[in-house]
Design a protein around this motif. Structure first.
Motif, short mmCIF file in Angstrom:
data_model
loop_
_atom_site.label_atom_id
_atom_site.label_comp_id
_atom_site.label_asym_id
_atom_site.label_seq_id
_atom_site.Cartn_x
_atom_site.Cartn_y
_atom_site.Cartn_z
N ASP A 123 13.13 -36.19 -19.16
CA ASP A 123 12.18 -35.08 -19.15
C ASP A 123 12.75 -33.84 -18.48
OD1 ASP A 123 12.26 -36.16 -16.63
OD2 ASP A 123 10.08 -36.12 -16.30
N CYS A 124 14.03 -33.88 -18.12
CA CYS A 124 14.69 -32.73 -17.48
C CYS A 124 15.41 -31.87 -18.53
CB CYS A 124 15.71 -33.20 -16.45
SG CYS A 124 15.00 -34.08 -15.04
N THR A 125 15.56 -30.60 -18.21
CA THR A 125 16.31 -29.69 -19.06
C THR A 125 17.79 -29.72 -18.68
OG1 THR A 125 14.41 -28.20 -19.24
CG2 THR A 125 16.57 -27.28 -19.79
N PRO A 145 11.34 -30.91 -14.53
CA PRO A 145 10.24 -30.40 -15.35
C PRO A 145 9.33 -29.46 -14.54
CG PRO A 145 10.44 -32.78 -15.53
CD PRO A 145 11.32 -32.37 -14.40
N ARG A 146 8.93 -28.38 -15.16
CA ARG A 146 7.96 -27.44 -14.57
C ARG A 146 8.39 -26.96 -13.18
NH1 ARG A 146 5.83 -31.55 -16.98
NH2 ARG A 146 5.68 -32.75 -15.04
N GLY A 147 9.68 -26.74 -13.02
CA GLY A 147 10.19 -26.27 -11.74
C GLY A 147 11.50 -25.55 -11.90
#
Length: 214
Positions: A123-125, A145-147
């Protein structure tokens, strides 16, 4: 040198440069695909498959952690780094005393993954992938994610295949744990228990876990 000779020389230099870049791109693609396959094994909790992605140094480190899990007393465990303490205590939770006597690092990681205790980076970029000049070591930079926070994963080439060098990431894991503990207002001992309870699905952690199982 004539203009024609100079032009030919420049073309050859450019072709050589493109070839080098193409080789690096190919290696980066290979690392990316191997990383994805590793995540797939982790997400499916296929421990037997996931353990094949670990480097020799990573397996050797886990073997050392299993030896400590069998023999280290409380004071020795508490003196370890956060990442090492986590592995030693997780091993004591995952194996019964009789099993622990013969379990090695490969079996520990296999069971860790199979129990759902080992997370993935799916789920990480992927921010970047860099490969060294010898094409023997690669670094993937991930963003959570989202950070905005990022962290790195290390890969090494062994016998022509890319392997996850978890052993080389231990120091990074310790720093990340310290930052996370600070963020949620815990000291490192509290955060260690939090991680163990999180991994075990909320199971109470017995105080006897600090000493070798009998």
């Amino acid at each position: 040198m004539t203009i024609r000779s100079l032009s030919i020389a420049l073309v050859l230099i450019m072709l050589s440069f493109v070839s080098v870049l193409g080789g690096c791109d190919a290696e980066a693609t290979d690392v990316r695909e191997t990383d994805k396959a590793f995540d797939k094994a982790l997400d499916s909790q296929s421990g037997a498959q996931a353990v094949t992605f670990l480097s020799k140094d990573s397996i050797a480190r886990l073997d050392r952690m299993m030896a400590l899990a069998r023999t280290a007393k409380k004071a020795e465990v508490q003196a370890l780094s956060f990442t090492d303490r986590l592995d030693v205590l997780q091993a004591r939770m995952l194996f019964k005393a009789k099993e622990l006597k013969t379990a090695d690092g490969r079996l520990y990681f296999t069971r860790l993954v199979g129990s759902g205790w080992q997370g993935s980076t799916s789920d990480c970029t992927r921010v970047s992938i860099s490969v060294n000049g010898e094409k023997s070591r690669a670094t993937i930079t991930y963003r959570i994610p989202r950070g905005k926070e990022t962290f790195q994963g290390i890969w090494v080439k062994e016998n022509g295949e890319w392997k996850s060098d978890v052993a080389a990431e231990s120091d990074v894991g310790d720093r990340d744990a310290a930052e996370r503990a600070k963020e949620i207002g815990m000291n490192m001992d509290q955060y260690l228990m939090y991680r163990l309870e999180e991994g075990s699905g909320g199971e109470a952690i017995p105080p006897t876990i600090w000493d070798p199982p009998r």
